[in-house]
Design a protein around this motif. Structure first.
Motif, mmCIF file in Angstrom:
data_model
loop_
_atom_site.group_PDB
_atom_site.id
_atom_site.type_symbol
_atom_site.label_atom_id
_atom_site.label_comp_id
_atom_site.label_asym_id
_atom_site.label_seq_id
_atom_site.Cartn_x
_atom_site.Cartn_y
_atom_site.Cartn_z
ATOM 1 N N GLY A 199 23.898 35.906 36.884
ATOM 2 C CA GLY A 199 24.826 35.035 37.595
ATOM 3 C C GLY A 199 25.008 35.400 39.060
ATOM 4 O O GLY A 199 24.978 36.575 39.436
ATOM 5 N N THR A 200 25.210 34.381 39.897
ATOM 6 C CA THR A 200 25.334 34.588 41.341
ATOM 7 C C THR A 200 26.703 34.237 41.900
ATOM 8 O O THR A 200 26.898 34.280 43.112
ATOM 9 C CB THR A 200 24.280 33.738 42.084
ATOM 10 O OG1 THR A 200 24.482 32.349 41.757
ATOM 11 C CG2 THR A 200 22.873 34.153 41.698
ATOM 12 N N ALA A 201 27.652 33.888 41.038
ATOM 13 C CA ALA A 201 28.958 33.490 41.556
ATOM 14 C C ALA A 201 29.619 34.612 42.340
ATOM 15 O O ALA A 201 30.243 34.379 43.382
ATOM 16 C CB ALA A 201 29.867 33.034 40.415
ATOM 17 N N GLY A 202 29.509 35.848 41.864
ATOM 18 C CA GLY A 202 30.092 36.975 42.590
ATOM 19 C C GLY A 202 29.513 37.103 43.982
ATOM 20 O O GLY A 202 30.245 37.327 44.957
ATOM 21 N N LEU A 203 28.198 36.951 44.108
ATOM 22 C CA LEU A 203 27.559 37.010 45.425
ATOM 23 C C LEU A 203 28.001 35.847 46.310
ATOM 24 O O LEU A 203 28.311 36.036 47.492
ATOM 25 C CB LEU A 203 26.035 36.979 45.265
ATOM 26 C CG LEU A 203 25.372 38.187 44.592
ATOM 27 C CD1 LEU A 203 23.886 37.917 44.397
ATOM 28 C CD2 LEU A 203 25.579 39.446 45.429
ATOM 29 N N ASN A 204 28.006 34.642 45.752
ATOM 30 C CA ASN A 204 28.322 33.469 46.555
ATOM 31 C C ASN A 204 29.761 33.463 47.053
ATOM 32 O O ASN A 204 30.057 32.865 48.096
ATOM 33 C CB ASN A 204 28.035 32.195 45.761
ATOM 34 C CG ASN A 204 26.550 31.919 45.630
ATOM 35 O OD1 ASN A 204 25.734 32.577 46.265
ATOM 36 N ND2 ASN A 204 26.192 30.954 44.801
ATOM 37 N N PHE A 205 30.662 34.103 46.303
ATOM 38 C CA PHE A 205 32.058 34.176 46.732
ATOM 39 C C PHE A 205 32.393 35.536 47.353
ATOM 40 O O PHE A 205 33.556 35.825 47.611
ATOM 41 C CB PHE A 205 32.995 33.898 45.558
ATOM 42 C CG PHE A 205 33.038 32.448 45.145
ATOM 43 C CD1 PHE A 205 33.739 31.518 45.900
ATOM 44 C CD2 PHE A 205 32.365 32.011 44.023
ATOM 45 C CE1 PHE A 205 33.781 30.185 45.524
ATOM 46 C CE2 PHE A 205 32.400 30.681 43.638
ATOM 47 C CZ PHE A 205 33.112 29.767 44.386
ATOM 48 N N ASN A 206 31.360 36.356 47.555
ATOM 49 C CA ASN A 206 31.549 37.664 48.171
ATOM 50 C C ASN A 206 32.564 38.502 47.383
ATOM 51 O O ASN A 206 33.452 39.135 47.954
ATOM 52 C CB ASN A 206 31.997 37.522 49.636
ATOM 53 C CG ASN A 206 31.777 38.810 50.424
ATOM 54 O OD1 ASN A 206 30.948 39.646 50.063
ATOM 55 N ND2 ASN A 206 32.532 38.981 51.495
ATOM 56 N N GLN A 207 32.391 38.506 46.068
ATOM 57 C CA GLN A 207 33.278 39.240 45.179
ATOM 58 C C GLN A 207 32.452 40.227 44.353
ATOM 59 O O GLN A 207 31.312 39.932 43.969
ATOM 60 C CB GLN A 207 34.001 38.281 44.224
ATOM 61 C CG GLN A 207 34.874 37.245 44.903
ATOM 62 C CD GLN A 207 36.219 37.812 45.308
ATOM 63 O OE1 GLN A 207 36.739 38.716 44.671
ATOM 64 N NE2 GLN A 207 36.792 37.258 46.366
#
Length: 422
Positions: A199-207
């Motif tokens: 998953g890339t959500a953490g990267l995309n939201f800088n989290q």
């Protein structure tokens, strides 16, 4: 982190209609007297919201119910259709009450609009009186409300976003839709990254949260509202993230109902839940997609996407006759030197309208990805950002809201926090 709360919650299908919640694990028996009502009840039983329920439909009406339960335990819900006169119906209900177990709920379907009869039935403990002819959703709504507390009637809306194939940018679309709902439309939203391994959500939201979706799905026996509250990380005033660990320390072999408890908790706590569904196929993915209130298929304007999108749309039509069809978003439109299928031709072949087209912009999307930002943060006036806001408005039934001025340090208030206080 606590769930944020928006000013006005408007869950439901676009146009302001309410969401009909899935029923819990109950037993139901229906006793019908006309083919039309029996057919309506068959439609109810086949609906996705009845997946957990065990239901049986038979003919005979109230008299057959009285005989059936003389020596047998009654189910959680009895649905009775009657074409007899009120006196006969009341007599059958009185006889049925002698063998009804405590907690059994009775719904009567009649063919007469009689206020006095309605009052008599309610006095005798009947939960609801419906008048035929009935739509499937009328019955589903009534059954659902039997098990939902009045204060929890407005449930959160689940939006599942997936790609027609890998690499079409479905995760980027899901994340930017979430941002648009939370920021442009001022509605509390949770984005759930279901691609546990990549998953890339953490990267995309800088989290980079220490916990996330893995703790929720691999230890469901520990999951409750307080634990879920701790697993969420804050992305903005109205947006929270349930991130994927993106680690390969264990394989992801989830059961079909692995997300059931998680989604129930989210539905009860926040107006909008956006699921970033990975491009893979398994029982849990299929159930998650078909169980959502809205399905968004992201495709590129080429043949493989067309074929796969058609399969998704046909599946949704067959499995969800009482819901909106799957929505189609065309992404990366206008990529240089790439032959493309025109959006109009794409829509004609699939028999659906294209919800939105998102232009290809390598510079804009690359900058956002590398900076851990949303498109709105990099270039708010871009056509891509306009597309995301338009998609968010269509999926939620909300128009663009003016943002109120709030301090970044203002504490977030949520239903989960109130649960803690109580």
């Amino acid at each position: 982190m606590t769930f944020p709360e928006s000013g006005e919650i408007q869950p439901g299908v676009p146009g302001g209609e309410e969401i009909v919640a899935p029923l819990p694990r109950i037993t139901l028996q229906a006793f019908c007297e006309t083919p039309a009502v029996a057919a309506a009840m068959q439609g109810v039983v086949a609906d996705r919201r009845m997946d957990k329920a065990h239901a049986r439909i038979q003919m005979g009406g109230p008299a057959a119910a009285v005989e059936a339960f003389r020596a047998a335990p009654t189910p959680n819900v009895i649905v009775l259709e009657t074409v007899s006169d009120p006196a006969t119906l009341v007599a059958n209900l009185d006889a049925l009450s002698e063998s009804c177990d405590a907690g059994t709920k009775v719904v009567v379907i009649g063919h007469v609009n009689d206020v006095q009869l309605y009052r008599d039935l309610i006095r005798r403990g009947v939960s609801e009186y419906l008048i035929a002819p009935l739509e499937t959703l009328d019955v589903l709504r009534t059954l659902s409300e039997l098990y939902i507390a009045p204060e929890a009637r407005h449930l959160g809306r689940v939006i599942a976003v997936t790609g027609a194939k890998g690499g079409v940018g479905a995760s980027t679309v899901a994340h930017n839709i979430s941002w648009a709902i939370a920021r442009s439309l001022d509605a509390s939203t949770v984005i759930v990254d279901l691609d546990i391994a990549f998953g890339t959500a953490g990267l995309n939201f800088n989290q980079d949260p220490p916990q996330g979706i893995a703790e929720a799905v691999f230890a469901p026996e520990r999951l409750d509202a307080n634990m879920l509250d701790r697993l969420l990380s804050r992305c903005s005033d109205n947006l929270a993230l349930l991130a994927a660990p993106a680690m390969l320390d264990r394989t992801v072999d989830l059961g079909e109902d692995a997300l059931e408890q998680l989604l129930d908790l989210l539905r009860a706590s926040v107006p909008y839940i956006v699921l970033d569904v990975p491009h893979q196929w398994g029982a849990w993915v299929k159930r998650t997609l078909l169980g959502a209130d809205e399905i968004v298929i992201v495709a590129e304007p080429e043949l493989a996407s067309l074929r796969n999108a058609k399969n998704f749309i046909d599946l949704a039509r067959a499995a969800r006759p009482n819901d909106n069809g799957a929505r189609l978003v065309l992404n990366q439109i206008g990529m240089p030197k790439r032959p493309e299928i025109a959006a109009a031709e794409f829509a004609k072949t699939l028999g659906v309208e294209v919800l939105s087209t998102i232009p290809f912009d390598a510079q804009l999307f690359g900058t956002a990805a590398n900076n851990g930002q949303m498109i709105a943060e990099v270039q708010a006036g871009s056509k891509a950002n306009e597309a995301f806001t338009q998609i968010a408005s269509a999926l939620t039934g909300r128009g663009e809201a003016r943002r109120s001025r709030r301090s970044l340090l203002e504490p977030l208030v949520s239903k989960l926090k109130r649960r803690k206080a109580s």
